[in-house]
Motif scaffolding. Structure first.
Motif, PDB file in Angstrom:
ATOM      1  N   GLU A 183       0.799  -1.220   0.000  1.00  0.00           N
ATOM      2  CA  GLU A 183       0.000   0.000   0.000  1.00  0.00           C
ATOM      3  C   GLU A 183       0.838   1.279   0.000  1.00  0.00           C
ATOM      4  O   GLU A 183       0.481   2.250  -0.661  1.00  0.00           O
ATOM      5  CB  GLU A 183      -0.955   0.006   1.203  1.00  0.00           C
ATOM      6  CG  GLU A 183      -2.028  -1.058   1.090  1.00  0.00           C
ATOM      7  CD  GLU A 183      -2.923  -1.150   2.308  1.00  0.00           C
ATOM      8  OE1 GLU A 183      -2.728  -0.373   3.282  1.00  0.00           O
ATOM      9  OE2 GLU A 183      -3.827  -2.018   2.292  1.00  0.00           O
ATOM     10  N   VAL A 184       1.936   1.283   0.722  1.00  0.00           N
ATOM     11  CA  VAL A 184       2.733   2.499   0.875  1.00  0.00           C
ATOM     12  C   VAL A 184       3.819   2.612  -0.199  1.00  0.00           C
ATOM     13  O   VAL A 184       4.082   3.701  -0.707  1.00  0.00           O
ATOM     14  CB  VAL A 184       3.366   2.560   2.287  1.00  0.00           C
ATOM     15  CG1 VAL A 184       4.289   3.745   2.441  1.00  0.00           C
ATOM     16  CG2 VAL A 184       2.266   2.594   3.340  1.00  0.00           C
ATOM     17  N   LEU A 185       4.440   1.476  -0.530  1.00  0.00           N
ATOM     18  CA  LEU A 185       5.563   1.507  -1.472  1.00  0.00           C
ATOM     19  C   LEU A 185       5.226   0.928  -2.846  1.00  0.00           C
ATOM     20  O   LEU A 185       6.057   0.956  -3.744  1.00  0.00           O
ATOM     21  CB  LEU A 185       6.768   0.753  -0.881  1.00  0.00           C
ATOM     22  CG  LEU A 185       7.285   1.282   0.465  1.00  0.00           C
ATOM     23  CD1 LEU A 185       8.450   0.434   0.951  1.00  0.00           C
ATOM     24  CD2 LEU A 185       7.675   2.747   0.364  1.00  0.00           C
ATOM     25  N   GLY A 186       4.033   0.365  -3.004  1.00  0.00           N
ATOM     26  CA  GLY A 186       3.627  -0.194  -4.290  1.00  0.00           C
ATOM     27  C   GLY A 186       4.370  -1.459  -4.673  1.00  0.00           C
ATOM     28  O   GLY A 186       4.493  -1.776  -5.857  1.00  0.00           O
ATOM     29  N   ILE A 187       4.849  -2.204  -3.690  1.00  0.00           N
ATOM     30  CA  ILE A 187       5.608  -3.426  -3.953  1.00  0.00           C
ATOM     31  C   ILE A 187       4.636  -4.552  -4.285  1.00  0.00           C
ATOM     32  O   ILE A 187       3.804  -4.933  -3.471  1.00  0.00           O
ATOM     33  CB  ILE A 187       6.488  -3.795  -2.741  1.00  0.00           C
ATOM     34  CG1 ILE A 187       7.552  -2.709  -2.540  1.00  0.00           C
ATOM     35  CG2 ILE A 187       7.122  -5.166  -2.921  1.00  0.00           C
ATOM     36  CD1 ILE A 187       8.318  -2.820  -1.238  1.00  0.00           C
ATOM     37  N   GLU A 188       4.775  -5.086  -5.496  1.00  0.00           N
ATOM     38  CA  GLU A 188       3.853  -6.117  -5.965  1.00  0.00           C
ATOM     39  C   GLU A 188       4.237  -7.521  -5.492  1.00  0.00           C
ATOM     40  O   GLU A 188       3.374  -8.315  -5.139  1.00  0.00           O
ATOM     41  CB  GLU A 188       3.795  -6.076  -7.492  1.00  0.00           C
ATOM     42  CG  GLU A 188       2.699  -6.920  -8.067  1.00  0.00           C
ATOM     43  CD  GLU A 188       2.543  -6.740  -9.570  1.00  0.00           C
ATOM     44  OE1 GLU A 188       1.832  -7.547 -10.172  1.00  0.00           O
ATOM     45  OE2 GLU A 188       3.143  -5.814 -10.144  1.00  0.00           O
ATOM     46  N   TYR A 189       5.544  -7.840  -5.502  1.00  0.00           N
ATOM     47  CA  TYR A 189       5.996  -9.180  -5.139  1.00  0.00           C
ATOM     48  C   TYR A 189       7.125  -9.113  -4.114  1.00  0.00           C
ATOM     49  O   TYR A 189       7.951  -8.205  -4.147  1.00  0.00           O
ATOM     50  CB  TYR A 189       6.504  -9.954  -6.363  1.00  0.00           C
ATOM     51  CG  TYR A 189       5.472 -10.115  -7.437  1.00  0.00           C
ATOM     52  CD1 TYR A 189       4.374 -10.942  -7.253  1.00  0.00           C
ATOM     53  CD2 TYR A 189       5.600  -9.433  -8.644  1.00  0.00           C
ATOM     54  CE1 TYR A 189       3.416 -11.082  -8.244  1.00  0.00           C
ATOM     55  CE2 TYR A 189       4.646  -9.578  -9.644  1.00  0.00           C
ATOM     56  CZ  TYR A 189       3.558 -10.395  -9.435  1.00  0.00           C
ATOM     57  OH  TYR A 189       2.612 -10.541 -10.408  1.00  0.00           O
TER      58      TYR A 189
END
Length: 163
Positions: free
Chosen positions: A88-94
């Motif tokens: 949510e905060v950093l947009g890390i998908e995997y």
């Protein structure tokens, strides 16, 4: 006692690096991301990858099965919250998760985000070591460190505002 050189170049003499970190004897660069009664989360800035988190037990144990039932529940709760904040905060998908029992430190889990630039090293678990080495050797510059510190601050703010 062992002499250990930290990512900031400072040398410390400790029995166990994890115990020194989780007890507050050594402050990790960027500070503590989240802390509970049983666990301590921080980033090892020696690997300047935005959102890479290490979740370590405060108790000096080596194996997952040594956790008490209460610690297991806390571990899953924290791991899930960190993962949610990464997304949510950093947009890390995997994220790749690593935990090993033959470490010189005690029980800890690495949460290593996967970014597009990392795929040049492959897409399997075997690619993680070259990714970490690349980050440590080629990305250890002011711009990357600034980005990592901003991510640490964002994750810290998010994780500590919800509890």
């Amino acid at each position: 006692m062992r002499k250990i050189t930290l990512s900031n170049g400072k040398t410390v003499e400790v029995e166990c690096l994890s115990c020194a970190l989780t007890s507050g004897l050594i402050e990790p660069d960027g500070g503590v991301v989240y802390e509970s009664e049983f666990f301590h989360a921080h980033q090892d800035v020696a690997y300047p990858i935005k959102g890479l988190i290490i979740l370590a037990s405060k108790r000096h144990i080596k194996c997952f099965d040594e956790l008490t039932e209460v610690e297991k529940l806390d571990y899953i709760k924290i791991l899930s919250r960190i993962r949610q904040a990464q997304r949510e905060v950093l947009g890390i998908e995997y994220v790749y998760y690593f935990y090993n029992e033959d470490t010189t430190h005690h029980f800890h889990t690495w949460m290593v985000p996967r970014y597009e630039w990392m795929y040049e090293f492959g897409r399997s678990v075997e690619s993680i070591r070259p990714v970490l080495l690349h980050a440590r050797n080629e990305m250890n510059n002011k711009e990357s460190i600034k980005e990592v510190m901003e991510a640490i601050n964002s994750l810290t703010k998010e994780l500590n505002s919800c509890y």
